[in-house]
Design a protein around this motif. Sequence first.
Motif, PDB file in Angstrom:
ATOM      1  N   ILE A 135     100.612  -5.725   5.211  1.00  0.00           N
ATOM      2  CA  ILE A 135     100.363  -4.537   6.031  1.00  0.00           C
ATOM      3  C   ILE A 135     100.088  -5.269   7.542  1.00  0.00           C
ATOM      4  CG2 ILE A 135      98.518  -3.101   7.045  1.00  0.00           C
ATOM      5  CD1 ILE A 135      97.427  -2.914   3.996  1.00  0.00           C
ATOM      6  N   ALA A 136      99.467  -6.343   7.637  1.00  0.00           N
ATOM      7  CA  ALA A 136      99.022  -7.129   8.767  1.00  0.00           C
ATOM      8  C   ALA A 136     100.601  -7.567   9.712  1.00  0.00           C
ATOM      9  CB  ALA A 136      98.218  -8.081   8.866  1.00  0.00           C
ATOM     10  N   VAL A 137     101.149  -8.615   8.884  1.00  0.00           N
ATOM     11  CA  VAL A 137     102.237  -9.298   9.323  1.00  0.00           C
ATOM     12  C   VAL A 137     103.489  -8.669   9.473  1.00  0.00           C
ATOM     13  CG1 VAL A 137     103.651 -11.371   9.271  1.00  0.00           C
ATOM     14  CG2 VAL A 137     101.136 -11.402   8.510  1.00  0.00           C
ATOM     15  N   LYS A 138     103.817  -7.461   8.729  1.00  0.00           N
ATOM     16  CA  LYS A 138     104.863  -6.582   8.858  1.00  0.00           C
ATOM     17  C   LYS A 138     104.852  -5.473   9.398  1.00  0.00           C
ATOM     18  CE  LYS A 138     106.631  -8.653   4.243  1.00  0.00           C
ATOM     19  NZ  LYS A 138     106.823  -8.219   2.918  1.00  0.00           N
ATOM     20  N   ASP A 139     103.633  -5.339   9.981  1.00  0.00           N
ATOM     21  CA  ASP A 139     103.342  -4.075  10.826  1.00  0.00           C
ATOM     22  C   ASP A 139     102.501  -4.427  12.012  1.00  0.00           C
ATOM     23  OD1 ASP A 139     103.430  -1.353  11.868  1.00  0.00           O
ATOM     24  OD2 ASP A 139     102.340  -0.814   9.944  1.00  0.00           O
ATOM     25  N   ILE A 140     101.258  -4.370  11.601  1.00  0.00           N
ATOM     26  CA  ILE A 140     100.072  -4.272  12.693  1.00  0.00           C
ATOM     27  C   ILE A 140     100.259  -5.418  13.561  1.00  0.00           C
ATOM     28  CG2 ILE A 140      97.706  -4.242  13.129  1.00  0.00           C
ATOM     29  CD1 ILE A 140      98.454  -1.738  11.662  1.00  0.00           C
ATOM     30  N   VAL A 141     100.597  -6.429  13.468  1.00  0.00           N
ATOM     31  CA  VAL A 141     100.632  -7.742  14.355  1.00  0.00           C
ATOM     32  C   VAL A 141     101.861  -7.232  15.278  1.00  0.00           C
ATOM     33  CG1 VAL A 141      99.538  -9.250  13.104  1.00  0.00           C
ATOM     34  CG2 VAL A 141     101.870  -9.327  13.145  1.00  0.00           C
ATOM     35  N   TYR A 142     102.762  -6.454  15.174  1.00  0.00           N
ATOM     36  CA  TYR A 142     103.926  -6.522  16.333  1.00  0.00           C
ATOM     37  C   TYR A 142     103.566  -5.284  17.158  1.00  0.00           C
ATOM     38  CZ  TYR A 142     107.004  -9.249  13.701  1.00  0.00           C
ATOM     39  OH  TYR A 142     107.449 -10.733  13.055  1.00  0.00           O
ATOM     40  N   ARG A 143     102.318  -4.751  17.304  1.00  0.00           N
ATOM     41  CA  ARG A 143     101.909  -3.696  17.997  1.00  0.00           C
ATOM     42  C   ARG A 143     101.048  -4.227  19.290  1.00  0.00           C
ATOM     43  NH1 ARG A 143      99.896   1.132  13.836  1.00  0.00           N
ATOM     44  NH2 ARG A 143     101.716   0.882  12.564  1.00  0.00           N
ATOM     45  N   PRO A 144     101.260  -3.866  20.219  1.00  0.00           N
ATOM     46  CA  PRO A 144     100.952  -4.280  21.743  1.00  0.00           C
ATOM     47  C   PRO A 144      99.680  -4.538  22.153  1.00  0.00           C
ATOM     48  CG  PRO A 144     101.940  -2.107  21.976  1.00  0.00           C
ATOM     49  CD  PRO A 144     102.118  -2.371  20.533  1.00  0.00           C
ATOM     50  N   GLY A 145      98.527  -3.925  21.308  1.00  0.00           N
ATOM     51  CA  GLY A 145      97.215  -4.099  21.681  1.00  0.00           C
ATOM     52  C   GLY A 145      96.757  -3.110  22.800  1.00  0.00           C
ATOM     53  N   VAL A 146      97.627  -1.918  22.993  1.00  0.00           N
ATOM     54  CA  VAL A 146      97.135  -0.957  24.049  1.00  0.00           C
ATOM     55  C   VAL A 146      96.292  -0.152  23.819  1.00  0.00           C
ATOM     56  CG1 VAL A 146      98.017   0.892  25.569  1.00  0.00           C
ATOM     57  CG2 VAL A 146      99.715  -1.188  24.885  1.00  0.00           C
ATOM     58  N   SER A 147      95.951   0.286  22.311  1.00  0.00           N
ATOM     59  CA  SER A 147      95.252   1.375  22.020  1.00  0.00           C
ATOM     60  C   SER A 147      94.477   0.958  20.486  1.00  0.00           C
ATOM     61  CB  SER A 147      95.853   2.609  21.898  1.00  0.00           C
ATOM     62  OG  SER A 147      95.152   3.520  21.031  1.00  0.00           O
ATOM     63  N   PRO A 148      93.182   1.356  20.533  1.00  0.00           N
ATOM     64  CA  PRO A 148      92.531   1.071  19.058  1.00  0.00           C
ATOM     65  C   PRO A 148      93.401   1.815  18.081  1.00  0.00           C
ATOM     66  CG  PRO A 148      91.124   2.428  20.347  1.00  0.00           C
ATOM     67  CD  PRO A 148      92.319   2.023  21.414  1.00  0.00           C
ATOM     68  N   LEU A 149      93.990   2.959  18.502  1.00  0.00           N
ATOM     69  CA  LEU A 149      94.808   3.780  17.146  1.00  0.00           C
ATOM     70  C   LEU A 149      95.728   3.034  16.548  1.00  0.00           C
ATOM     71  CD1 LEU A 149      94.997   7.311  19.064  1.00  0.00           C
ATOM     72  CD2 LEU A 149      93.283   6.380  17.384  1.00  0.00           C
ATOM     73  N   GLU A 150      96.426   1.942  17.282  1.00  0.00           N
ATOM     74  CA  GLU A 150      97.195   0.795  16.763  1.00  0.00           C
ATOM     75  C   GLU A 150      96.896   0.383  15.381  1.00  0.00           C
ATOM     76  OE1 GLU A 150      98.866  -0.699  20.812  1.00  0.00           O
ATOM     77  OE2 GLU A 150      98.043  -2.073  19.385  1.00  0.00           O
ATOM     78  N   LEU A 151      95.359   0.321  15.029  1.00  0.00           N
ATOM     79  CA  LEU A 151      94.996  -0.160  14.052  1.00  0.00           C
ATOM     80  C   LEU A 151      94.694   0.863  12.821  1.00  0.00           C
ATOM     81  CD1 LEU A 151      92.321  -2.768  15.400  1.00  0.00           C
ATOM     82  CD2 LEU A 151      94.726  -3.250  14.557  1.00  0.00           C
ATOM     83  N   VAL A 152      94.871   2.098  13.357  1.00  0.00           N
ATOM     84  CA  VAL A 152      94.597   3.134  12.288  1.00  0.00           C
ATOM     85  C   VAL A 152      95.795   3.784  11.640  1.00  0.00           C
ATOM     86  CG1 VAL A 152      93.499   5.388  11.931  1.00  0.00           C
ATOM     87  CG2 VAL A 152      92.671   3.796  13.762  1.00  0.00           C
ATOM     88  N   THR A 153      95.975   3.331  10.300  1.00  0.00           N
ATOM     89  CA  THR A 153      97.035   3.710   9.582  1.00  0.00           C
ATOM     90  C   THR A 153      96.538   4.173   8.242  1.00  0.00           C
ATOM     91  OG1 THR A 153      97.392   1.652   8.313  1.00  0.00           O
ATOM     92  CG2 THR A 153      98.530   2.044  10.701  1.00  0.00           C
ATOM     93  N   PRO A 154      97.202   5.011   7.453  1.00  0.00           N
ATOM     94  CA  PRO A 154      96.676   5.211   6.005  1.00  0.00           C
ATOM     95  C   PRO A 154      96.231   3.920   5.351  1.00  0.00           C
ATOM     96  CG  PRO A 154      98.701   6.466   6.439  1.00  0.00           C
ATOM     97  CD  PRO A 154      98.608   5.565   7.699  1.00  0.00           C
ATOM     98  N   LYS A 155      97.208   3.001   5.455  1.00  0.00           N
ATOM     99  CA  LYS A 155      96.726   1.517   4.698  1.00  0.00           C
ATOM    100  C   LYS A 155      95.454   0.658   5.251  1.00  0.00           C
ATOM    101  CE  LYS A 155     101.510   0.934   3.117  1.00  0.00           C
ATOM    102  NZ  LYS A 155     102.684   0.092   2.875  1.00  0.00           N
ATOM    103  N   THR A 156      95.245   1.003   6.409  1.00  0.00           N
ATOM    104  CA  THR A 156      94.107   0.266   7.047  1.00  0.00           C
ATOM    105  C   THR A 156      92.926   1.056   7.010  1.00  0.00           C
ATOM    106  OG1 THR A 156      94.713   0.995   9.265  1.00  0.00           O
ATOM    107  CG2 THR A 156      95.592  -1.007   8.738  1.00  0.00           C
ATOM    108  N   ALA A 157      92.932   2.496   6.945  1.00  0.00           N
ATOM    109  CA  ALA A 157      91.868   3.057   6.946  1.00  0.00           C
ATOM    110  C   ALA A 157      91.031   2.910   5.703  1.00  0.00           C
ATOM    111  CB  ALA A 157      92.451   4.521   6.757  1.00  0.00           C
ATOM    112  N   VAL A 158      91.710   2.717   4.333  1.00  0.00           N
ATOM    113  CA  VAL A 158      90.934   2.399   3.194  1.00  0.00           C
ATOM    114  C   VAL A 158      90.475   1.155   3.201  1.00  0.00           C
ATOM    115  CG1 VAL A 158      92.430   4.016   1.845  1.00  0.00           C
ATOM    116  CG2 VAL A 158      93.195   1.864   2.023  1.00  0.00           C
TER     117      VAL A 158
END
Length: 489
Positions: A135-158
């Motif tokens: 989840i983290a290295v293949k997706d989340i960490v490639y996001r630019p840190g602009v919005s807290p919504l970047e961390l909200v995905t179906p996989k991170t929500a659980v």
Amino acid sequence: MNKKISIIGSGFSSLAAASYMAKAGYEVTVFEKNNTFGGRASQYLTQGFTFDMGPTWYWMPDVFEKFFADFGKKPSDYYQLERLDPAYQVYFGENDSITIPGNFEEICQIFEQEEKGSSKHLRKFIKAAKDNYDIAVKDIVYRPGVSPLELVTPKTAVRVGQFFSTIRKEVRKNIKSQKLIQILEFPVLFLGAKPSNTPAFYNFMNYADFGLGTWHPKGGMYKVVEGMVTLAEQLGVNFVSNANVEEIVLDASNKVEAIIINGKRLETNLVLSGADYAHTETLLPKAVRQYSTNYWNKRVFAPSSLLFYVGFDKKLKNVEHHTLFFDTDFDVHAESIYDTITWPEKPLFYASFPSITDGALAPEGKEAATFLIPLAPGLEDTPELREKYFNIIMERLEQLTGQDVKENIIFKESYCVNDFIKDYNSFKGNAYGLANILTQTAFLRPKIKSKKVKNLYFTGQLTVPGPGVPPSLISGKIASDLILKTSLS
């Protein structure tokens, strides 16, 4: 179309960004204040010995593969890798150590020998760590840190609970052996924070350790730097060394229009700084600086380091390529880094003996060694203190490994807080950037895009995703993607 991009600094994030921007068709020049490229990942050559002065661990090989694949290349086009087996050794006392093998099944056996039943818990823990890694290295960490919504995905929500629990709590749920606990807590040190302050979600570093393994680039980590420089040059990037950026010049609308290097003005359409964030903002008028000195003073920084580069006139016994000396209380040492801000009385330390694996790094029959003591940034740094701590760790090395070494030292060179400040303009002489704690994760880190200066961007370990070599490669991609979307399209 605006075409001219100036990059300050030549660390991993700058090198990555330079290649991405050049591939997109822009005129890219990298300006490095020192005489060699690579930033903290520099190299020290003396008397036939070769030392990596910065990073010595090659973890998360998939991140390097992804980077080179973006240009139709492979790491093996530029350097050769060897998976280390054993991966590393950990000393807990005199003649008391655990050696971590290079494959997971053998690691499970080691755990079971130390604590009956622990391998069952380890398998479950590493499976969860792999899920988080995916989840983290293949997706989340490639996001630019602009919005807290970047961390909200179906996989991170659980997994939201994992952001409010800690590595320390998770590791200690089922494992009782203090030795095994220390081994499982060790990988998060690469994130620059205490296990008690690191969100449990970051257990993906344990998968990086036990699942993906520890590797060695033949010739040392600097071969990775050389490979990235070669790739960038193949893409048309221009590199200029001994180029100290003294000022970022703005027009009346607070848009970048030039930089001053060694007293000379050079026009540019955009600046991307991979140099220290706080230092870069001192190159601007005060009115357009985003973060004050007070802001930086309140951040939780990853450690600085006292490093020694040592040549021995013999091969050493009872050590591995990577050897950790955890024979003193980690929590007490950590307090000196994060709480009391003092020199540790009984420091833990790390040693790298790369010539065990790679004979080219030392003359025949001799040993190259790097020793590292994590320290609080901003400490007093004197020759007397360096010598005191060198003697402490040499005595411990002799006692713990059962051999005499002090009389076999050909030379030693030290590097500490003052050097990080002098060579890299590092805030308080920190070595690894900002710690990855909950309040400094993702959108809570300093922004890649300046909020006050048009066409000024930042990359590196003070921005997203954080400290470490693989995150720096990712930071370079994030910054270049953001530039292409917001400024140069």
